[in-house]
Design a protein around this motif. Structure first.
Motif, PDB file in Angstrom:
ATOM      1  N   PRO A 155     142.838  20.938  64.825  1.00 25.45           N
ATOM      2  CA  PRO A 155     142.448  19.523  64.825  1.00 25.45           C
ATOM      3  C   PRO A 155     143.236  18.640  63.856  1.00 25.45           C
ATOM      4  CG  PRO A 155     140.501  20.921  64.815  1.00 25.45           C
ATOM      5  CD  PRO A 155     141.690  21.826  64.644  1.00 25.45           C
ATOM      6  N   HIS A 156     143.506  19.140  62.656  1.00 24.42           N
ATOM      7  CA  HIS A 156     144.179  18.293  61.657  1.00 24.42           C
ATOM      8  C   HIS A 156     145.634  17.979  62.029  1.00 24.42           C
ATOM      9  CE1 HIS A 156     145.528  22.273  60.255  1.00 24.42           C
ATOM     10  NE2 HIS A 156     146.546  21.629  59.694  1.00 24.42           N
ATOM     11  N   ARG A 157     146.182  18.690  62.988  1.00 24.84           N
ATOM     12  CA  ARG A 157     147.562  18.430  63.423  1.00 24.84           C
ATOM     13  C   ARG A 157     147.651  17.336  64.488  1.00 24.84           C
ATOM     14  NH1 ARG A 157     151.621  22.642  62.003  1.00 24.84           N
ATOM     15  NH2 ARG A 157     150.462  24.006  60.621  1.00 24.84           N
ATOM     16  N   TYR A 158     146.525  16.954  65.043  1.00 21.65           N
ATOM     17  CA  TYR A 158     146.514  15.928  66.085  1.00 21.65           C
ATOM     18  C   TYR A 158     147.048  14.610  65.532  1.00 21.65           C
ATOM     19  CZ  TYR A 158     144.894  12.789  69.733  1.00 21.65           C
ATOM     20  OH  TYR A 158     144.838  11.848  70.729  1.00 21.65           O
ATOM     21  N   GLU A 159     147.887  13.965  66.312  1.00 23.39           N
ATOM     22  CA  GLU A 159     148.418  12.641  65.977  1.00 23.39           C
ATOM     23  C   GLU A 159     148.505  11.877  67.287  1.00 23.39           C
ATOM     24  OE1 GLU A 159     151.535  10.654  66.221  1.00 23.39           O
ATOM     25  OE2 GLU A 159     150.271   9.308  65.053  1.00 23.39           O
ATOM     26  N   GLU A 160     147.837  10.770  67.365  1.00 27.21           N
ATOM     27  CA  GLU A 160     147.636  10.057  68.621  1.00 27.21           C
ATOM     28  C   GLU A 160     148.909   9.785  69.417  1.00 27.21           C
ATOM     29  OE1 GLU A 160     145.440   6.061  70.335  1.00 27.21           O
ATOM     30  OE2 GLU A 160     145.163   6.619  68.241  1.00 27.21           O
ATOM     31  N   GLN A 161     150.002   9.457  68.756  1.00 29.41           N
ATOM     32  CA  GLN A 161     151.225   9.100  69.475  1.00 29.41           C
ATOM     33  C   GLN A 161     152.211  10.258  69.646  1.00 29.41           C
ATOM     34  OE1 GLN A 161     151.601   6.163  70.996  1.00 29.41           O
ATOM     35  NE2 GLN A 161     149.534   5.739  70.285  1.00 29.41           N
ATOM     36  N   GLN A 162     152.241  11.194  68.724  1.00 28.62           N
ATOM     37  CA  GLN A 162     153.302  12.206  68.735  1.00 28.62           C
ATOM     38  C   GLN A 162     152.849  13.643  68.968  1.00 28.62           C
ATOM     39  OE1 GLN A 162     156.537  11.362  68.690  1.00 28.62           O
ATOM     40  NE2 GLN A 162     155.808   9.256  68.693  1.00 28.62           N
ATOM     41  N   HIS A 163     151.587  13.942  68.726  1.00 26.94           N
ATOM     42  CA  HIS A 163     151.102  15.324  68.871  1.00 26.94           C
ATOM     43  C   HIS A 163     149.698  15.247  69.474  1.00 26.94           C
ATOM     44  CE1 HIS A 163     151.534  19.591  67.942  1.00 26.94           C
ATOM     45  NE2 HIS A 163     150.262  19.599  67.603  1.00 26.94           N
ATOM     46  N   ASN A 164     149.655  15.132  70.796  1.00 26.51           N
ATOM     47  CA  ASN A 164     148.410  14.808  71.479  1.00 26.51           C
ATOM     48  C   ASN A 164     148.207  15.694  72.709  1.00 26.51           C
ATOM     49  OD1 ASN A 164     150.234  13.736  73.366  1.00 26.51           O
ATOM     50  ND2 ASN A 164     150.161  11.733  72.395  1.00 26.51           N
ATOM     51  N   CYS A 165     147.335  15.278  73.593  1.00 22.99           N
ATOM     52  CA  CYS A 165     147.037  16.071  74.795  1.00 22.99           C
ATOM     53  C   CYS A 165     148.272  16.256  75.677  1.00 22.99           C
ATOM     54  CB  CYS A 165     145.882  15.454  75.580  1.00 22.99           C
ATOM     55  SG  CYS A 165     146.202  13.800  76.225  1.00 22.99           S
ATOM     56  N   TYR A 166     149.081  15.244  75.765  1.00 23.61           N
ATOM     57  CA  TYR A 166     150.298  15.327  76.585  1.00 23.61           C
ATOM     58  C   TYR A 166     151.279  16.320  75.962  1.00 23.61           C
ATOM     59  CZ  TYR A 166     153.854  13.644  79.840  1.00 23.61           C
ATOM     60  OH  TYR A 166     154.776  13.554  80.846  1.00 23.61           O
ATOM     61  N   THR A 167     151.401  16.283  74.648  1.00 17.35           N
ATOM     62  CA  THR A 167     152.255  17.228  73.924  1.00 17.35           C
ATOM     63  C   THR A 167     151.786  18.657  74.179  1.00 17.35           C
ATOM     64  OG1 THR A 167     152.467  15.555  72.200  1.00 17.35           O
ATOM     65  CG2 THR A 167     153.238  17.771  71.659  1.00 17.35           C
ATOM     66  N   PHE A 168     150.472  18.857  74.125  1.00 15.88           N
ATOM     67  CA  PHE A 168     149.870  20.162  74.372  1.00 15.88           C
ATOM     68  C   PHE A 168     150.240  20.677  75.769  1.00 15.88           C
ATOM     69  CE2 PHE A 168     146.256  22.530  76.200  1.00 15.88           C
ATOM     70  CZ  PHE A 168     146.159  23.593  75.314  1.00 15.88           C
ATOM     71  N   ALA A 169     150.008  19.857  76.769  1.00 14.47           N
ATOM     72  CA  ALA A 169     150.272  20.270  78.146  1.00 14.47           C
ATOM     73  C   ALA A 169     151.762  20.530  78.369  1.00 14.47           C
ATOM     74  CB  ALA A 169     149.759  19.209  79.116  1.00 14.47           C
ATOM     75  N   LEU A 170     152.605  19.621  77.906  1.00 10.84           N
ATOM     76  CA  LEU A 170     154.049  19.781  78.112  1.00 10.84           C
ATOM     77  C   LEU A 170     154.590  20.980  77.342  1.00 10.84           C
ATOM     78  CD1 LEU A 170     156.596  18.791  79.453  1.00 10.84           C
ATOM     79  CD2 LEU A 170     156.891  17.181  77.548  1.00 10.84           C
ATOM     80  N   ALA A 171     154.092  21.222  76.144  1.00  7.45           N
ATOM     81  CA  ALA A 171     154.548  22.384  75.374  1.00  7.45           C
ATOM     82  C   ALA A 171     154.189  23.688  76.092  1.00  7.45           C
ATOM     83  CB  ALA A 171     153.951  22.356  73.971  1.00  7.45           C
ATOM     84  N   PHE A 172     152.993  23.743  76.674  1.00  5.76           N
ATOM     85  CA  PHE A 172     152.617  24.947  77.421  1.00  5.76           C
ATOM     86  C   PHE A 172     153.511  25.118  78.652  1.00  5.76           C
ATOM     87  CE2 PHE A 172     150.219  27.094  80.795  1.00  5.76           C
ATOM     88  CZ  PHE A 172     150.093  28.335  80.191  1.00  5.76           C
ATOM     89  N   ILE A 173     153.712  24.052  79.383  1.00  4.13           N
ATOM     90  CA  ILE A 173     154.568  24.108  80.571  1.00  4.13           C
ATOM     91  C   ILE A 173     155.976  24.559  80.192  1.00  4.13           C
ATOM     92  CG2 ILE A 173     155.694  22.669  82.323  1.00  4.13           C
ATOM     93  CD1 ILE A 173     152.991  21.007  82.249  1.00  4.13           C
ATOM     94  N   ASN A 174     156.511  24.011  79.113  1.00  4.47           N
ATOM     95  CA  ASN A 174     157.858  24.396  78.682  1.00  4.47           C
ATOM     96  C   ASN A 174     157.907  25.840  78.204  1.00  4.47           C
ATOM     97  OD1 ASN A 174     159.335  22.136  79.371  1.00  4.47           O
ATOM     98  ND2 ASN A 174     158.856  21.083  77.460  1.00  4.47           N
ATOM     99  N   ARG A 175     156.867  26.309  77.561  1.00  2.00           N
ATOM    100  CA  ARG A 175     156.826  27.718  77.145  1.00  2.00           C
ATOM    101  C   ARG A 175     156.907  28.625  78.372  1.00  2.00           C
ATOM    102  NH1 ARG A 175     153.212  29.991  72.985  1.00  2.00           N
ATOM    103  NH2 ARG A 175     154.282  28.437  71.729  1.00  2.00           N
ATOM    104  N   VAL A 176     156.153  28.319  79.389  1.00  3.03           N
ATOM    105  CA  VAL A 176     156.166  29.119  80.618  1.00  3.03           C
ATOM    106  C   VAL A 176     157.527  29.020  81.302  1.00  3.03           C
ATOM    107  CG1 VAL A 176     155.160  29.353  82.932  1.00  3.03           C
ATOM    108  CG2 VAL A 176     153.665  28.996  80.952  1.00  3.03           C
TER     109      VAL A 176
END
Length: 141
Positions: free
Chosen positions: A68-89
């Motif tokens: 939770p403490h790493r969340y940042e509304e503009q740079q580290h958010n839900c979209y970042t989470f989804a895209l990072a997972f997609i890129n990992r795969v």
């Protein structure tokens, strides 16, 4: 959705549980996403990936990056989470990582445009004197 706020993004397990990230960390929601836009990412012939999907998603979701403490509304958010997972795969399968702009262009824009057209039509019909009659085949189901 009125088009004036950000959309929330998540990744779905094979069981329909939506993994999503916000200021409280990663959530695993079995409900509440009934009116979402679904964008298929895995082809049906990717049997091996489909078998690993849930484990990969769970392992990814418990990494320190998604505390939770790493969340940042503009740079580290839900979209970042989804895209990072997609890129990992993608990278694990020998594919290149996608930028936010590239992912948006290739996967999101067409679906959001389609949803927008549908919502506009729905709003127009709701404010007019139109009655939609189900087809005979729909009445039997």
């Amino acid at each position: 959705y009125d088009g004036h706020c950000d959309l929330h993004v998540g990744i779905t397990s094979s069981q329909g549980v939506v993994y999503n990230y916000d200021q409280e960390g990663v959530h695993r929601d079995a409900r509440g996403w009934e009116q979402c836009i679904s964008i298929p990412l895995v082809q049906p012939d990717m049997w091996e990936l489909l078998q690993q999907w849930d484990n990969l998603l769970e392992e990814f979701s418990v990494e320190e990056a998604w505390l939770p403490h790493r969340y940042e509304e503009q740079q580290h958010n839900c979209y970042t989470f989804a895209l990072a997972f997609i890129n990992r795969v993608r990278q694990a399968r020998g594919g290149a990582a996608l930028s936010k702009a590239e992912f948006t262009e290739r996967f999101l824009l067409a679906r959001t445009r389609e949803a927008s057209r549908y919502l506009r039509l729905q709003q127009q019909l709701a404010h007019s004197d139109v009655y939609i009659v189900p087809l005979a085949e729909q009445e039997q189901e």
